[in-house]
Design a protein around this motif. Structure first.
Motif, PDB file in Angstrom:
ATOM      1  N   ALA A 326      57.344  -6.153  43.454  1.00 16.65           N
ATOM      2  CA  ALA A 326      57.246  -5.565  42.118  1.00 16.65           C
ATOM      3  C   ALA A 326      56.113  -6.278  41.404  1.00 16.65           C
ATOM      4  N   ARG A 327      55.130  -5.487  40.885  1.00 14.27           N
ATOM      5  CA  ARG A 327      53.932  -6.089  40.312  1.00 14.27           C
ATOM      6  C   ARG A 327      53.622  -5.464  38.960  1.00 14.27           C
ATOM      7  N   LEU A 328      53.164  -6.314  38.038  1.00 13.08           N
ATOM      8  CA  LEU A 328      52.635  -5.888  36.750  1.00 13.08           C
ATOM      9  C   LEU A 328      51.227  -6.450  36.635  1.00 13.08           C
ATOM     10  N   LYS A 329      50.265  -5.565  36.460  1.00 14.33           N
ATOM     11  CA  LYS A 329      48.876  -6.000  36.325  1.00 14.33           C
ATOM     12  C   LYS A 329      48.401  -5.708  34.915  1.00 14.33           C
ATOM     13  N   LEU A 330      47.821  -6.715  34.257  1.00 12.67           N
ATOM     14  CA  LEU A 330      47.241  -6.587  32.925  1.00 12.67           C
ATOM     15  C   LEU A 330      45.731  -6.676  33.100  1.00 12.67           C
ATOM     16  N   PRO A 331      45.038  -5.539  33.191  1.00 15.52           N
ATOM     17  CA  PRO A 331      43.613  -5.571  33.567  1.00 15.52           C
ATOM     18  C   PRO A 331      42.685  -6.023  32.448  1.00 15.52           C
ATOM     19  N   HIS A 332      43.115  -5.822  31.175  1.00 16.46           N
ATOM     20  CA  HIS A 332      42.242  -6.179  30.055  1.00 16.46           C
ATOM     21  C   HIS A 332      43.051  -7.055  29.106  1.00 16.46           C
ATOM     22  N   LEU A 333      43.056  -8.358  29.394  1.00 19.23           N
ATOM     23  CA  LEU A 333      43.896  -9.261  28.617  1.00 19.23           C
ATOM     24  C   LEU A 333      43.403  -9.388  27.187  1.00 19.23           C
ATOM     25  N   ALA A 334      44.348  -9.396  26.293  1.00 14.23           N
ATOM     26  CA  ALA A 334      44.104  -9.714  24.888  1.00 14.23           C
ATOM     27  C   ALA A 334      45.232 -10.627  24.439  1.00 14.23           C
ATOM     28  N   LYS A 335      45.027 -11.238  23.274  1.00 12.02           N
ATOM     29  CA  LYS A 335      46.064 -12.167  22.816  1.00 12.02           C
ATOM     30  C   LYS A 335      47.355 -11.437  22.472  1.00 12.02           C
ATOM     31  N   ASP A 336      47.258 -10.087  22.300  1.00 16.27           N
ATOM     32  CA  ASP A 336      48.485  -9.321  22.100  1.00 16.27           C
ATOM     33  C   ASP A 336      49.372  -9.359  23.332  1.00 16.27           C
ATOM     34  N   ASP A 337      48.787  -9.650  24.489  1.00 12.55           N
ATOM     35  CA  ASP A 337      49.553  -9.670  25.740  1.00 12.55           C
ATOM     36  C   ASP A 337      50.313 -10.971  25.939  1.00 12.55           C
ATOM     37  N   GLU A 338      50.121 -11.948  25.083  1.00  7.60           N
ATOM     38  CA  GLU A 338      50.843 -13.217  25.241  1.00  7.60           C
ATOM     39  C   GLU A 338      52.313 -13.019  24.891  1.00  7.60           C
ATOM     40  N   GLY A 339      53.183 -13.630  25.646  1.00  4.89           N
ATOM     41  CA  GLY A 339      54.609 -13.517  25.365  1.00  4.89           C
ATOM     42  C   GLY A 339      55.445 -13.805  26.584  1.00  4.89           C
ATOM     43  N   LEU A 340      56.748 -13.610  26.428  1.00  8.55           N
ATOM     44  CA  LEU A 340      57.721 -13.836  27.499  1.00  8.55           C
ATOM     45  C   LEU A 340      57.905 -12.536  28.262  1.00  8.55           C
ATOM     46  N   TYR A 341      57.508 -12.526  29.531  1.00 12.59           N
ATOM     47  CA  TYR A 341      57.599 -11.339  30.366  1.00 12.59           C
ATOM     48  C   TYR A 341      58.862 -11.418  31.216  1.00 12.59           C
ATOM     49  N   THR A 342      59.550 -10.291  31.259  1.00 14.73           N
ATOM     50  CA  THR A 342      60.807 -10.223  32.006  1.00 14.73           C
ATOM     51  C   THR A 342      60.749  -9.032  32.953  1.00 14.73           C
ATOM     52  N   LEU A 343      61.078  -9.276  34.202  1.00 16.13           N
ATOM     53  CA  LEU A 343      61.247  -8.211  35.192  1.00 16.13           C
ATOM     54  C   LEU A 343      62.736  -7.971  35.364  1.00 16.13           C
ATOM     55  N   ARG A 344      63.152  -6.728  35.129  1.00 13.70           N
ATOM     56  CA  ARG A 344      64.572  -6.388  35.259  1.00 13.70           C
ATOM     57  C   ARG A 344      64.690  -5.278  36.290  1.00 13.70           C
ATOM     58  N   ILE A 345      65.425  -5.532  37.368  1.00 14.45           N
ATOM     59  CA  ILE A 345      65.610  -4.571  38.455  1.00 14.45           C
ATOM     60  C   ILE A 345      67.082  -4.211  38.519  1.00 14.45           C
ATOM     61  N   PHE A 346      67.371  -2.911  38.517  1.00  8.60           N
ATOM     62  CA  PHE A 346      68.745  -2.447  38.569  1.00  8.60           C
ATOM     63  C   PHE A 346      69.213  -2.461  40.019  1.00  8.60           C
ATOM     64  N   THR A 347      70.381  -3.078  40.233  1.00 10.72           N
ATOM     65  CA  THR A 347      70.931  -3.235  41.577  1.00 10.72           C
ATOM     66  C   THR A 347      72.350  -2.716  41.618  1.00 10.72           C
ATOM     67  N   LYS A 348      72.897  -2.766  42.804  1.00 12.34           N
ATOM     68  CA  LYS A 348      74.275  -2.312  42.995  1.00 12.34           C
ATOM     69  C   LYS A 348      75.257  -3.143  42.172  1.00 12.34           C
ATOM     70  N   ASP A 349      74.955  -4.409  41.998  1.00  9.77           N
ATOM     71  CA  ASP A 349      75.857  -5.310  41.291  1.00  9.77           C
ATOM     72  C   ASP A 349      75.492  -5.480  39.829  1.00  9.77           C
ATOM     73  N   GLY A 350      74.558  -4.722  39.328  1.00  4.50           N
ATOM     74  CA  GLY A 350      74.153  -4.871  37.930  1.00  4.50           C
ATOM     75  C   GLY A 350      72.640  -4.918  37.828  1.00  4.50           C
ATOM     76  N   THR A 351      72.110  -6.048  37.389  1.00  5.86           N
ATOM     77  CA  THR A 351      70.663  -6.215  37.291  1.00  5.86           C
ATOM     78  C   THR A 351      70.279  -7.583  37.822  1.00  5.86           C
ATOM     79  N   ALA A 352      69.054  -7.638  38.351  1.00  4.75           N
ATOM     80  CA  ALA A 352      68.452  -8.907  38.747  1.00  4.75           C
ATOM     81  C   ALA A 352      67.256  -9.125  37.835  1.00  4.75           C
ATOM     82  N   GLU A 353      67.183 -10.298  37.197  1.00  6.42           N
ATOM     83  CA  GLU A 353      66.156 -10.549  36.199  1.00  6.42           C
ATOM     84  C   GLU A 353      65.430 -11.844  36.488  1.00  6.42           C
ATOM     85  N   HIS A 354      64.185 -11.883  36.011  1.00  2.00           N
ATOM     86  CA  HIS A 354      63.414 -13.123  36.014  1.00  2.00           C
ATOM     87  C   HIS A 354      62.435 -13.073  34.852  1.00  2.00           C
TER      88      HIS A 354
END
Length: 1428
Positions: A326-354
């Motif tokens: 699972a990939r997220l690409k930010l091709p044109h970075l700006a300071k608006d892109d700063e922050g806490l990024y979370t990947l949430r994947i829906f699974t059989k048991d609920g969600t897996a997050e990082h």
């Protein structure tokens, strides 16, 4: 449990929604997939049919899995007004729906009852299992080898499909199961995502995802424990469909049903970490994962969030998922892109997050010193010709301050930017006019300072200039920047990050966020920690240098700019926190949401705190609400709520609402609670009070606890006057009233509980109108004290005298706090008490205690499993502690030892005292004879805080030092004084000792004795005088003296060895005297003296006796002519030893009858002329002063008879030997005489009776004649006279003297030479003695009588054994010869006998007085024959 939510909507003919029955919740027990499917088909489809009958149009059903608990039956909310036709249609549909819902509710009720029974059954089983683990199960002791209850079964599957092999095995101890493929162990790490091995509840499984043909093999599960091994095998065949490179063996390709992405099992592997980017660049965030089953056409459903806002794919965010990535690409970075990024994947048991933070720093400025670009450009208040543009200012750290901003616009589809303002605006908002109606625009902002203009910000989203009924408006009328943030605290996080938190500004003024700056200690340059305003009051600063020390500051930001900087934090090093960089987790979800009051437009709700705080204190709560018939949640509070009560306003009366709550801590906001039951917004008008809330417990013990609650928010028509409490056992509906009379305080002590039993409680408030609503049931509480629970201790501080209450917690965590209360009301910042905490212990100290402080005090330790305690402070106890406090605050220093003195080396005198305790601030002074003495020449004054000793050393102690010595001590408030009077005899003794020590010091400057003379005794009982010397050299001389006469030992003393010794063998009284050792060289002389007399002599004798007694042999019987003798052999014996002889336990004294004596080798006791009275046990006791050594002999029976007979035989033989005839003396061995001379051979003879005398020449008897005349006068003198000898007279002459007891034969050689001849050499080896011619010998006038011993001639020889004697002696040889040739008559001074005379006498003679010691020397051979 499995929860299924059904959502149904009913539509009219024209598609307008007429009614909604919202959701119906099914509570199903957990089961396997097949059971869930069957349960769904049986129950859910029945519900679908019921709902389907209620509508002729479309009926929408949605099933969704959630973790929410079962809800009560839902009440249909009030609907909006309808037309007549709609009402009729509504009533018709409602009738059918109501019937369907009734059936559903009945089914749900049945399922709840069934589920409750299963839950209770599981709870009972779990409780039984927990109890059984505490006991030794008899079956556990029976060992059993592994046995497969369910064996593996073969599988045939298609390629790219998963297969699961499972088995069940039992055994004692529990077997370990390993999986093998074709005999090779299966390693999940060798092919990540390929294999998954599970072992749950005794079921062991191997999952192979996306099988390929090469997975065809025989698989085996091998179970092993110490008692044996068991194996189960099964074949797996993987087939490839026809046309795919392999023939299809099954004939049909199985149809794969559609799989929703949420049914996949996803495990995240490699995760993206904290990242750093630069404005204008690009960055990718990626996570690898394992998907089971991994289907190319069904990728997992992944969502990306930035600061909890869902991101959508676009030109600024490119997203992809598939192929295990699972990939997220930010091709044109700006300071608006700063922050806490979370990947949430829906699974059989609920969600897996990082989650991880992305930092974006400013790009290189367009001009040196120019500011960074603004960010978050957004349009508000959009109209047809007017737009309000707002943005966030950049962070300025080392750059010049920003003086303003330029706003640019650009029509959509064009790259032509137009500057909107001629002069820079100083606030972060600007109204843009002159827009064209219907045209779309983008906006951007540039910052300006004294160095230049920044790069432009990222352009805003497209905005169309249209009149709209409603647009987002920029709120806020307060002008000016916020005030500076409060205290900044930095704490350790990891080796390259620091956790920073701060207090918000007092004046927020529509705050938009914070900028955090850092600086290395020692540097003047600040660096930005974030480049986008951060909304929260805590931040993790990453990218720090490990081990470097930093300080931090914070600025608040709003549309008017940046606030002043906060104060700097304390310096902190970038190092891991305790526990290896422990990071806090978010708290668990709150629960128990309840309504406390409602006025028709607002509702007050309360909730219970999370069960887990995540390792950090819960600092905020966030509430969301929604209309019960809507799925859209709306946040109630944007600012944090500190308490667990919230009033939700702007509600619509008559509408049902649901609420959920989230808790937040340092780690962030936790999961939301389960939505509350729908609550109707309806004004409360009842007269009785509302429900109390927030029931909690304190001081839970085995048989008691304290219940606490909070007052109701709604009080009713009058004030609350009291509370009633009811209790029931867990699971029971029978509540028991604990108080029949209402209590007016909000706590109750509950007693009489059963240990280990769980209880629930409820409380209702009482006012003048009656009993109000009951509170929610409390959480079940078990009546059992925590292990190690301790109670509050009341005491008085030994140092300060403060009265305090103290509790040592049995458990605590990093975030725990001690909360003290009086009468269960928090004390807080009260001037009457001060609370301190150290480790596990908290102490509440009373500042000025009096009667107002009496009461019940309690303390609760937060973030623990209920650690709490209470203590009632009574008046008597307070008075006792006040007395003790006064004694401590006005103290006297307790002294362990008063002023004393001791004499040191060199003659120094030390005056000292010792206190039990001294502080480092102690002061003192010495006063001698009313004059203070200070440390200086001749005096040394010091103290030691650790030992409490204060001392003064006087170097030269003289008569001038006589007098009174005093020490005065001040230690804080405490005082002490101690005096010593040193006058008179006491002073003289001290002065004498000091002078002695001074002389000793001088003595030791030269050769000296390090250990003066002392004695030791060796194993052979030799006494050794020894000493040790020191400070000697080769030239040092050493001499021994006794009574001033020098002793010269055989071995010269060696002073260089450090020890000298001289032996005294055969120690006895003769060795009395004063012994002296002298050391001497050019440096000085030293003498050591030992007086061996008195006690010293006795100690030596005892030491000898100790060794001799231990070596003593058993008593030996020895017979003599005088009697029977008992002998004891030992290493050494001397008469000075304490030796006692006993006969039949009676002590024997030396006498004529019982003679006691000894030699150097033995002690003996002789019974003279024994008789039957002397029979019995004889004992010798040898004492060394501490121990007695005993030897015994039984002289009776046959032993006595044999001894007595031997004694008589020896006595007779001795008598014969004593009375036989013999030559006493007078005859020479050889006689040489000249011819014509007369020869006279005369001797003295003795015998009883008178012996017969016969002379022989050459063995021929000589007869008396004229030439040879023989005479025998008086029976004593025998003579042979030869007149005028001739050569013929030469020859061997002999005399034979004998009587009836025997005789003696003596030979004389006579040689006659002529006149003028040389005197011949004497024969027989003796010198010749010239014979004097005599006439007939004349006997003495007074011959010695027989009663006296005659004086013997020089020598008397027994005839040689080779010579024949005509009258041989008949003296018999004794069997046991006499052991000593000494006389047996003891003298008064010594029992040791003297040497025996050869001439028998009636009595043994007294030994000569000139003999100093009758004890024979050690080197004399004892005549005693060896023992047989």
């Amino acid at each position: 449990m499995l929860y299924i939510v059904l959502s149904a909507s009913i539509h009219g003919e024209e598609g307008e929604q007429h009614s909604s029955c919202e959701r119906v919740i099914f509570l199903l027990p957990s089961a396997s997939a097949s059971q869930v499917a069957s349960g769904w088909s049986a129950t859910a489809l029945r519900c679908f049919n019921l709902l389907g009958k209620s509508s002729s149009k479309e009926s929408h059903v949605h099933a969704h899995a959630t973790e929410a608990m079962a809800e009560p039956a839902y009440t249909i909310p009030a609907f909006r007004q309808r037309s007549a036709d709609e009402t009729e249609e509504y009533q018709r549909v409602t009738t059918h729906v109501a019937k369907g819902l009734a059936v559903i509710q009945e089914e749900l009720h049945r399922m709840r009852i069934s589920t409750k029974a299963q839950v209770e059954s599981l709870a009972i089983q779990r409780e039984v299992q927990e109890m059984m683990t505490k006991k030794v199960d008899l079956y556990d002791e029976v060992h059993k080898m592994p046995d497969f209850l369910v064996a593996l079964r073969p599988h045939t599957v298609w390629e790219k499909t998963p297969v699961k092999l499972f088995c069940t095995v039992e055994g004692k101890p529990r077997p370990v199961v390993k999986w093998y493929k074709g005999g090779v162990p299966v390693d999940p790490l060798s092919a990540p995502g390929k294999y998954k091995i599970e072992s749950k509840y005794g079921v062991h499984s191997l999952i192979i995802s996306r099988c390929v043909v090469s997975d065809t093999a025989e698989y085996s599960a091998v179970a092993t424990n110490p008692n044996g091994t068991a194996t189960s095998k099964a074949k797996v065949i993987v087939k490839r469909p026809a046309g795919a490179g392999e023939s299809c063996h099954l004939g049909l390709v199985p149809h794969l049903t559609e799989i929703h992405p949420s049914k996949l099992e996803v495990t995240l592997l490699d995760r993206f970490s904290v990242s750093f980017g630069v404005e204008g660049g690009s960055i990718s965030l990626a996570c690898t994962m394992v998907v089971v089953p991994d289907l190319p056409n069904v990728p997992p459903h992944a969502q990306w969030y930035r600061d909890d806002k869902l991101l959508k794919p676009g030109k600024h965010a490119e997203m992809s998922v598939g192929g295990g990535l699972a990939r997220l690409k930010l091709p044109h970075l700006a300071k608006d892109d700063e922050g806490l990024y979370t990947l949430r994947i829906f699974t059989k048991d609920g969600t897996a997050e990082h989650s991880a933070y992305l930092f974006v720093s400013d790009a290189a400025p367009s001009a040196a010193g120019a500011p960074g670009a603004p960010m978050s450009v957004k349009a508000y208040d959009i109209n047809s010709d007017y737009v309000l543009v707002a943005w966030k200012p950049p962070n300025t750290v080392n750059e010049a301050a920003i003086t303003g901003y330029f706003v640019d616009r650009c029509e959509a589809g064009s790259d032509h930017w137009v500057q909107c303002n001629d002069a820079p605006v100083k606030v972060c908002k600007y109204p843009v006019h002159g827009l064209s109606v219907g045209h779309s625009y983008h906006f951007r902002v540039r910052a300006v300072n004294s160095a230049g203009i920044s790069r432009p910000s990222r352009k805003s989203d497209k905005v169309t200039a249209l009149d709209a009924a409603e647009h987002e408006r920029l709120q806020g009328t307060d002008e000016g920047v916020p005030s500076a943030p409060g205290q900044v605290i930095a704490t350790r996080n990891t080796k390259s990050s620091v956790f920073v938190q701060w207090d918000p500004p007092k004046h927020l003024k529509h705050l938009v966020g914070y900028y955090i700056d850092g600086r290395a200690v020692g540097s003047k340059e600040w660096f930005p920690c974030n480049n986008k305003p951060f909304k929260h009051t805590r931040f993790v600063v990453h990218g720090l240098t490990p081990g470097e020390t930093y300080v931090f500051r914070v600025q608040a930001v709003n549309v008017y700019g940046l606030s002043d900087e906060s104060q700097e934090s304390s310096p902190i090093a970038a190092e891991p926190a305790l526990g290896g960089g422990f990071q806090y987790a978010t708290p668990s979800a709150p629960f128990g949401i309840t309504m406390l009051s409602c006025d028709g437009s607002s509702m007050t709700i309360a909730w219970k705190s999370p069960k887990h705080c995540g390792g950090s204190k819960v600092t905020a709560y966030y509430v969301s609400e929604r209309n019960a018939d809507s799925s859209h949640w709306k946040e109630v509070n944007l600012t944090a709520i500190k308490e667990r009560v919230c009033t939700v306003e702007h509600l619509t009366e008559g509408t049902f609402y649901e609420f959920k709550v989230q808790a937040a801590n340092l780690a962030g906001v936790g999961l939301p609670s389960t939505p509350s039951t729908p609550m109707k917004c309806e004004a409360w008008t009842m007269q009785e009070p509302g429900p109390p809330y927030d029931l909690s417990f304190s001081e839970v013990r085995s048989h008691s606890l304290v219940l606490l609650w909070k007052a109701p928010v709604y009080t009713g028509a009058s004030a609350v006057t009291g509370y009633l409490v009811e209790m029931a056992k867990k699971g029971s509906s029978e509540f028991v009233a604990l108080n029949h009379d209402a209590v007016n305080h909000r706590y109750l002590q509950v007693s009489g509980l059963e240990e280990g039993e769980s209880y629930v409680f409820k409380v209702c408030a009482v006012n003048g109108s009656g009993h109000g609503k009951h509170s929610q049931l409390s959480e079940p509480v078990c009546a059992k004290a925590l292990p190690g629970t301790k109670e509050i201790v009341a005491g008085v501080d030994e140092e300060t005298g403060d009265i305090f209450l103290s509790l040592e917690a049995c458990e605590i965590c990093e975030t725990s706090k001690f909360v003290w209360s009086k009468n269960y009301k928090p004390i807080g910042d009260c001037p009457r008490v001060a609370v301190t905490t150290e480790g596990r212990t908290s102490r509440m100290t009373f500042t000025n205690p009096d009667k107002d402080d009496l009461g019940r005090y309690s303390v609760v330790v937060t973030d623990t499993d209920g650690v709490s305690a209470s203590h009632t402070l009574a008046e008597d106890a307070l008075n006792t502690m006040l007395e003790l406090s006064h004694a401590i605050r006005h103290p006297i220093i307790p002294l362990k030892h008063g002023l004393n003195y001791e004499i040191l080396e060199k003659g120094h005198v030390r005056f000292w005292l010792q206190a039990y305790k001294l502080s480092p601030d102690v002061s003192y002074r010495f006063i001698v004879n009313d004059k203070e003495v200070t440390s200086g020449e001749g005096h040394k004054i010091s103290h030691d805080v650790s030992t409490g000793i204060i001392e003064m050393t006087v170097d030269l102690f003289t008569r001038a030092n006589e007098g009174t010595y005093t020490v005065q001590i001040h230690d804080g408030k405490a005082k002490a004084q101690s005096s010593l009077v040193l006058v008179g005899d006491v002073f003289k003794a001290a002065l004498k000792e000091a002078e002695f020590q001074r002389k000793e010091h001088i003595r030791k400057q030269g050769p000296h004795f390090s250990k003066y003379l002392y004695f030791t005794v060796t194993e052979d009982c030799t006494v050794m005088l020894e000493c040790k010397v020191a400070n000697v050299k080769k030239e040092t001389s050493f001499h021994w003296y006794k009574e001033d006469e020098e002793l010269v030992p055989e071995t010269p003393p060696n002073v260089m060895s450090g020890a000298c010794a001289i032996p005294i063998p055969l120690f006895s009284r003769k060795d009395h005297g004063i012994y002296k050792a002298v050391l001497n060289d050019d440096r000085g002389k030293d003498t050591s003296v030992l007086d061996i007399s008195g006690q010293v002599f006795d100690d030596i004798i005892n030491a000898i006796a100790h060794i001799a007694g231990a070596s003593a042999s058993e008593l030996v019987l020895q017979c003599t002519p005088e009697g029977i003798r008992l002998q004891c052999y030992m290493n050494y014996y001397t008469e000075e030893m304490k030796t006692v002889w006993k006969h039949k336990e009676s002590k024997i004294a030396s006498s004529e009858k019982m003679r006691i004596g000894g030699t150097t080798e033995m002690a003996w006791m002789q019974i003279c002329d024994p008789s039957d009275k002397e029979k019995g046990h004889y004992t010798i006791e040898i004492s060394d002063g501490e121990q007695t050594y005993t030897r015994t002999f039984d002289l009776s029976g046959q032993a006595y008879t044999d001894a007595y007979e031997e004694y008589l035989r020896l006595k007779a033989a001795a008598f014969a030997e004593k009375n036989r005839g013999r030559v006493v003396g007078g005859l020479p061995d050889v006689v040489t005489i000249m011819e014509e001379k007369s020869l006279s051979l005369t001797c003295t003879v003795w015998g009883e009776p008178t012996p017969e005398v016969i002379w022989f020449k050459n063995e021929q008897e000589v007869a008396s004649s004229e030439h040879t005349k023989i005479t025998f006068d008086g029976g004593k003198f025998a003579s042979l006279v030869i007149n005028k000898v001739t050569p013929d007279d030469s020859g061997k002459y002999s005399i034979n003297v004998r009587n009836k007891y025997g005789g003696e034969f003596v030979e004389i050689t006579v040689s006659v030479y002529k006149h003028g001849e040389q005197i011949p050499e004497p024969k027989l080896g003796h010198h010749a003695k010239p014979a004097t011619p005599v006439a007939t010998p004349v006997p003495p006038k007074s011959p010695a009588p027989h009663s006296k011993t005659p004086t013997p001639t020089p020598k008397a020889h027994t005839p040689a054994s080779s010579m024949k004697s005509p009258t041989p002696a008949s003296t018999p040889v004794p069997k046991s010869p006499t052991p000593t040739p000494k006389s047996h008559t003891p003298t008064p001074k010594s029992p040791t006998p003297t040497p025996k005379s050869h001439t028998p006498t009636p009595k043994s003679p007294t030994p000569t007085r000139s003999v100093k010691s009758p004890t024979p020397p050690r080197f004399m051979k004892s005549p005693t024959p060896p023992r047989k």
